[in-house]
Motif scaffolding. Structure first.
Motif, PDB file in Angstrom:
ATOM      1  N   VAL A   1       0.840  -1.196   0.000  1.00  0.00           N
ATOM      2  CA  VAL A   1       0.000   0.000   0.000  1.00  0.00           C
ATOM      3  C   VAL A   1       0.873   1.243   0.000  1.00  0.00           C
ATOM      4  O   VAL A   1       0.642   2.200  -0.757  1.00  0.00           O
ATOM      5  CB  VAL A   1      -0.947   0.002   1.209  1.00  0.00           C
ATOM      6  CG1 VAL A   1      -1.717   1.314   1.281  1.00  0.00           C
ATOM      7  CG2 VAL A   1      -1.913  -1.173   1.133  1.00  0.00           C
ATOM      8  N   GLU A   2       1.904   1.228   0.824  1.00  0.00           N
ATOM      9  CA  GLU A   2       2.768   2.397   0.956  1.00  0.00           C
ATOM     10  C   GLU A   2       3.454   2.737  -0.365  1.00  0.00           C
ATOM     11  O   GLU A   2       3.560   3.914  -0.734  1.00  0.00           O
ATOM     12  CB  GLU A   2       3.814   2.158   2.048  1.00  0.00           C
ATOM     13  CG  GLU A   2       3.246   2.025   3.445  1.00  0.00           C
ATOM     14  CD  GLU A   2       2.564   0.687   3.713  1.00  0.00           C
ATOM     15  OE1 GLU A   2       1.778   0.607   4.672  1.00  0.00           O
ATOM     16  OE2 GLU A   2       2.810  -0.280   2.951  1.00  0.00           O
ATOM     17  N   ARG A   3       3.936   1.710  -1.070  1.00  0.00           N
ATOM     18  CA  ARG A   3       4.628   1.958  -2.334  1.00  0.00           C
ATOM     19  C   ARG A   3       3.665   2.494  -3.382  1.00  0.00           C
ATOM     20  O   ARG A   3       3.993   3.419  -4.138  1.00  0.00           O
ATOM     21  CB  ARG A   3       5.272   0.661  -2.824  1.00  0.00           C
ATOM     22  CG  ARG A   3       6.122   0.812  -4.083  1.00  0.00           C
ATOM     23  CD  ARG A   3       7.314   1.693  -3.823  1.00  0.00           C
ATOM     24  NE  ARG A   3       8.223   1.694  -4.970  1.00  0.00           N
ATOM     25  CZ  ARG A   3       8.952   2.738  -5.327  1.00  0.00           C
ATOM     26  NH1 ARG A   3       8.896   3.856  -4.610  1.00  0.00           N
ATOM     27  NH2 ARG A   3       9.749   2.676  -6.366  1.00  0.00           N
ATOM     28  N   LEU A   4       2.467   1.914  -3.466  1.00  0.00           N
ATOM     29  CA  LEU A   4       1.478   2.399  -4.424  1.00  0.00           C
ATOM     30  C   LEU A   4       1.088   3.842  -4.128  1.00  0.00           C
ATOM     31  O   LEU A   4       0.985   4.663  -5.037  1.00  0.00           O
ATOM     32  CB  LEU A   4       0.237   1.502  -4.402  1.00  0.00           C
ATOM     33  CG  LEU A   4       0.395   0.113  -5.018  1.00  0.00           C
ATOM     34  CD1 LEU A   4      -0.794  -0.761  -4.657  1.00  0.00           C
ATOM     35  CD2 LEU A   4       0.552   0.194  -6.532  1.00  0.00           C
ATOM     36  N   VAL A   5       0.885   4.154  -2.871  1.00  0.00           N
ATOM     37  CA  VAL A   5       0.515   5.518  -2.489  1.00  0.00           C
ATOM     38  C   VAL A   5       1.637   6.488  -2.849  1.00  0.00           C
ATOM     39  O   VAL A   5       1.395   7.579  -3.402  1.00  0.00           O
ATOM     40  CB  VAL A   5       0.177   5.592  -0.991  1.00  0.00           C
ATOM     41  CG1 VAL A   5       0.039   7.038  -0.535  1.00  0.00           C
ATOM     42  CG2 VAL A   5      -1.119   4.815  -0.699  1.00  0.00           C
ATOM     43  N   GLU A   6       2.865   6.098  -2.559  1.00  0.00           N
ATOM     44  CA  GLU A   6       4.009   6.961  -2.863  1.00  0.00           C
ATOM     45  C   GLU A   6       4.104   7.251  -4.362  1.00  0.00           C
ATOM     46  O   GLU A   6       4.234   8.407  -4.783  1.00  0.00           O
ATOM     47  CB  GLU A   6       5.295   6.294  -2.390  1.00  0.00           C
ATOM     48  CG  GLU A   6       6.560   7.056  -2.749  1.00  0.00           C
ATOM     49  CD  GLU A   6       7.825   6.254  -2.487  1.00  0.00           C
ATOM     50  OE1 GLU A   6       8.917   6.782  -2.772  1.00  0.00           O
ATOM     51  OE2 GLU A   6       7.716   5.090  -2.029  1.00  0.00           O
ATOM     52  N   LEU A   7       4.038   6.209  -5.195  1.00  0.00           N
ATOM     53  CA  LEU A   7       4.182   6.394  -6.639  1.00  0.00           C
ATOM     54  C   LEU A   7       2.991   7.132  -7.238  1.00  0.00           C
ATOM     55  O   LEU A   7       3.128   7.841  -8.234  1.00  0.00           O
ATOM     56  CB  LEU A   7       4.360   5.040  -7.314  1.00  0.00           C
ATOM     57  CG  LEU A   7       5.654   4.293  -6.970  1.00  0.00           C
ATOM     58  CD1 LEU A   7       5.656   2.900  -7.603  1.00  0.00           C
ATOM     59  CD2 LEU A   7       6.882   5.081  -7.403  1.00  0.00           C
ATOM     60  N   SER A   8       1.834   6.991  -6.623  1.00  0.00           N
ATOM     61  CA  SER A   8       0.629   7.626  -7.154  1.00  0.00           C
ATOM     62  C   SER A   8       0.629   9.140  -6.969  1.00  0.00           C
ATOM     63  O   SER A   8      -0.228   9.828  -7.534  1.00  0.00           O
ATOM     64  CB  SER A   8      -0.619   7.039  -6.498  1.00  0.00           C
ATOM     65  OG  SER A   8      -0.761   7.500  -5.160  1.00  0.00           O
ATOM     66  N   ARG A   9       1.588   9.683  -6.220  1.00  0.00           N
ATOM     67  CA  ARG A   9       1.633  11.129  -6.013  1.00  0.00           C
ATOM     68  C   ARG A   9       2.079  11.878  -7.271  1.00  0.00           C
ATOM     69  O   ARG A   9       1.899  13.094  -7.349  1.00  0.00           O
ATOM     70  CB  ARG A   9       2.564  11.460  -4.847  1.00  0.00           C
ATOM     71  CG  ARG A   9       2.062  10.962  -3.496  1.00  0.00           C
ATOM     72  CD  ARG A   9       2.856  11.554  -2.347  1.00  0.00           C
ATOM     73  NE  ARG A   9       2.355  11.068  -1.067  1.00  0.00           N
ATOM     74  CZ  ARG A   9       2.962  10.139  -0.332  1.00  0.00           C
ATOM     75  NH1 ARG A   9       4.106   9.623  -0.748  1.00  0.00           N
ATOM     76  NH2 ARG A   9       2.446   9.738   0.817  1.00  0.00           N
ATOM     77  N   HIS A  10       2.664  11.167  -8.215  1.00  0.00           N
ATOM     78  CA  HIS A  10       3.090  11.838  -9.450  1.00  0.00           C
ATOM     79  C   HIS A  10       1.868  12.434 -10.140  1.00  0.00           C
ATOM     80  O   HIS A  10       0.820  11.781 -10.248  1.00  0.00           O
ATOM     81  CB  HIS A  10       3.783  10.838 -10.377  1.00  0.00           C
ATOM     82  CG  HIS A  10       4.463  11.482 -11.540  1.00  0.00           C
ATOM     83  ND1 HIS A  10       3.769  11.881 -12.663  1.00  0.00           N
ATOM     84  CD2 HIS A  10       5.758  11.819 -11.749  1.00  0.00           C
ATOM     85  CE1 HIS A  10       4.617  12.434 -13.521  1.00  0.00           C
ATOM     86  NE2 HIS A  10       5.835  12.404 -13.001  1.00  0.00           N
ATOM     87  N   PRO A  11       1.953  13.668 -10.632  1.00  0.00           N
ATOM     88  CA  PRO A  11       0.763  14.325 -11.196  1.00  0.00           C
ATOM     89  C   PRO A  11       0.191  13.661 -12.434  1.00  0.00           C
ATOM     90  O   PRO A  11      -0.963  13.917 -12.783  1.00  0.00           O
ATOM     91  CB  PRO A  11       1.258  15.741 -11.511  1.00  0.00           C
ATOM     92  CG  PRO A  11       2.746  15.643 -11.549  1.00  0.00           C
ATOM     93  CD  PRO A  11       3.111  14.568 -10.580  1.00  0.00           C
ATOM     94  N   LYS A  12       0.961  12.827 -13.107  1.00  0.00           N
ATOM     95  CA  LYS A  12       0.438  12.138 -14.284  1.00  0.00           C
ATOM     96  C   LYS A  12      -0.278  10.828 -13.949  1.00  0.00           C
ATOM     97  O   LYS A  12      -0.869  10.195 -14.820  1.00  0.00           O
ATOM     98  CB  LYS A  12       1.575  11.873 -15.282  1.00  0.00           C
ATOM     99  CG  LYS A  12       1.920  13.071 -16.164  1.00  0.00           C
ATOM    100  CD  LYS A  12       0.969  13.174 -17.352  1.00  0.00           C
ATOM    101  CE  LYS A  12       1.384  14.235 -18.345  1.00  0.00           C
ATOM    102  NZ  LYS A  12       0.969  13.947 -19.715  1.00  0.00           N
TER     103      LYS A  12
END
Length: 268
Positions: free
Chosen positions: A76-87
């Motif tokens: 969950v943490e990794r997905l949340v982190e990567l999902s912060r990219h604006p694209k």
């Protein structure tokens, strides 16, 4: 204008002519494309493609085929982190594939739940892959909060009527690929007739599943115009209305994406 809600521009099929593929999509009236993640370990390449083209956005996630080999990097943490990219506009594709069973089913289910939790934490929609797993897909979505905060889309829909009805009850969307154009897909077209127009998206799943009359060729985002024309006929509306409604639907669900400027009407 149209939006290809699901394609795989990072796949090797497009490596030699990605610029031309994007240009052909523009000429076909495709204003946005979402290149879908199948491996967290390849997200850097997916992000770079999205950054390189104004029209291209992306998701982050792990396909059920790769659930076992990507298990160590899926959290969950990794997905949340990567999902912060604006694209990044969504999480997935994740889900269940009991047709191929390339990953053990318990690992697929655990990964599916991780993606759903990341969606709840980010308020991004989940992109669901499901094949021969209708009951478990509906059960897990319900247990993970579908209809109560978890939102998303069943991509490349080719499942049964019961799952379609359950997805609609959850408030999910149904995305249609070139499969809807195939001669053998009358049962699917009959389901599509009962899906409200405000819950339909269109996609290519490129490079797979090229629609008629391009069947047998490598699929690409420009071909979503053929799928949209077929869906319009099934729904009894004009192609312009279908394009407008599916674009509205997409932007309602993937609400991190800015609305595209008006473009040319796609050719059928």
């Amino acid at each position: 204008m149209l939006i290809d809600s699901h394609c795989h521009l990072d796949f090797p099929d497009f490596a030699e002519e990605r610029d031309e593929v994007i240009a052909r999509a523009r000429r076909a009236g495709v204003a946005r494309m979402v290149t879908i993640s199948t491996r967290i370990s390849r997200f850097d390449q997916i992000r770079e493609i999205a950054e390189a083209y104004d029209e291209v956005y992306c998701t982050v996630g792990v396909h059920p085929h790769q659930a076992a080999e990507e298990q160590a990097v899926t959290s969950v943490e990794r997905l949340v982190e990567l999902s912060r990219h604006p694209k990044v506009v969504g999480i997935g594709e994740s889900g269940l594939d009991y047709f191929y069973d390339n990953s053990p089913r318990d690992i697929q289910q655990a990964g599916f739940r991780i993606h759903a939790q990341a969606c709840r934490e980010t308020d991004l929609p989940i992109v669901v892959h499901t094949r021969d797993a209708d009951e478990d897909t509906a059960r897990i979505l319900k247990e993970e909060g579908a209809g109560q905060g978890l939102r998303g889309v069943l991509h490349c829909f080719s499942s049964g009527r019961a799952l379609a009805e359950q997805a609609l009850e959850f408030g999910f969307y149904i995305s249609l690929s070139g499969i809807v154009t195939f001669k053998r897909s009358e049962e699917l077209r009959d389901i599509v007739r009962s899906v409200p127009l405000d819950r339909i998206l269109v996609e290519t799943d490129a490079p797979f599943l090229a629609p008629m009359p391009k069947r047998g060729k490598r699929n690409e985002p420009a071909f979503v115009a053929h799928t949209a024309a077929a869906v319009a006929e099934v729904k009894g509306v004009g192609p312009e209305e279908l394009a407008a409604r599916t674009t509205e639907n997409f932007l309602r669900l993937f609400n991190r994406m800015p609305a595209p400027a008006a473009g040319p009407t796609p050719a059928p």
